[in-house]
Scaffold this active site. Structure first.
Site: not given
Length: 316
Positions: A31, A158, A224, A263, A278, A280, A284
């Protein structure tokens, strides 16, 4: 109609009080490219706010890099292995340096999708059924037990190494792809429905975001690069469903031991049930990222958001 979110700001002092802030970004994980974008955006925002901030592109010699740098606090913008898995956090703890986000233990747990799911299950929180792909378990059994699945490496983010499988041939291919990123791989029951993401900032659960994209699944390109992915914030949920989603997100965040910011990602099936995917711990912060979008919905600019995250920096 969206449920109103009231946010009590953490930062009300002088930016000079932060001292010299090191933005840790880059790293050596898969990542890295996303981390470089996140770190650059965070650094720019901090400097525009008057914070004495500088960046460190983390490499293999992270111990030497941090020991040689002069800083009072670290803003962690590292995604993936080596930055989001608790290793850098543990090193900063040993150095006595405060840093943003969750401590080393919560970071390590959240980075492990398998262990995170096990914790959520122990608390009675909804997460899709899964199987760990092991040598003694045939892929035919996986499909017979779970039906269509998502195959995921346990320690990546990601959507690296993640792919759906609806047949034995697809499952074989997906498992091989995932094992390029991790020795531990899980197959998770594919939930057909809507995708949501919920940001947490301190003790506040921000307005949920619904993610809509054309075909396939929410992969790296959709996250992204694509300009066709739609983000509905606040998500078009009635008050009851939004309250349920936010309550699950907050509890999921706390049970893993997370703090500061993060998140939580969800799927919602066609019966209206939410399922945790999941959490995070270093989300990002790129132009396509979701936490800044949710913060904007409650009146926080990107610059205000990074100050809020920095204000919650702690030692472990």
């Amino acid at each position: 109609m969206s449920v109103e979110t009231r946010y009590q700001k953490q930062f009300s002092g002088n930016v000079a009080d932060f001292g010299r802030v090191a933005v840790l970004y880059g790293g050596t994980s898969a990542e890295r490219s996303v981390s470089l974008q996140s770190g650059a955006a965070i650094l720019n925002a901090l400097q525009e706010k008057g914070v004495n901030a500088f960046a460190i592109d983390i490499g293999e010699d992270v111990c030497q890099q941090l020991q040689q740098a002069e800083f009072d606090c670290a803003f962690i913008a590292l995604h993936g292995m080596g930055g989001e898995d608790g290793k850098v956090q543990a090193l900063l703890d040993l150095m006595g340096k405060p840093y943003t986000g969750s401590d080393h233990a919560a970071s390590a747990l959240a980075m492990n999708k398998l262990h995170t799911k096990q914790v959520w299950q122990s608390w009675g929180l909804p997460t899709p059924p899964y199987l760990t792909l092991e040598a003694e378990l045939s892929l035919e059994t996986v499909l017979d037990t779970l039906g269509h699945v998502f195959v995921k490496p346990v320690h990546e983010g990601s959507s690296y190494g993640v792919s759906p499988a609806r047949s034995l041939a697809e499952l074989e291919q997906a498992a091989a792809a995932a094992k390029q990123f991790d020795s531990t791989v899980i197959a998770e029951k594919l939930i057909h429905g809507e995708e949501y993401s919920v940001a947490v900032l301190g003790s506040t659960v921000l307005p949920p975001i619904q993610i809509k994209f054309n075909g396939g699944f929410y992969d790296f390109n959709a996250k992204y690069e694509s300009d066709k992915t739609e983000y509905l914030c606040p998500a078009p949920l009635d008050e009851q469903d939004e309250s349920i989603l936010k309550a699950i997100a907050g509890k999921a965040f706390r049970t893993v031991g997370c703090k500061g910011w993060g998140r939580v990602d969800f799927m919602r099936n066609q019966s209206g049930e939410f399922f945790l995917l999941e959490v995070n711990t270093v989300p990002g912060m790129t132009s396509h990222s979701l936490v800044p979008m949710a913060a904007k919905a409650i009146g926080l600019s990107f610059g205000d958001l990074v100050l809020e995250v920095l204000a919650m920096a702690t030692n472990g």
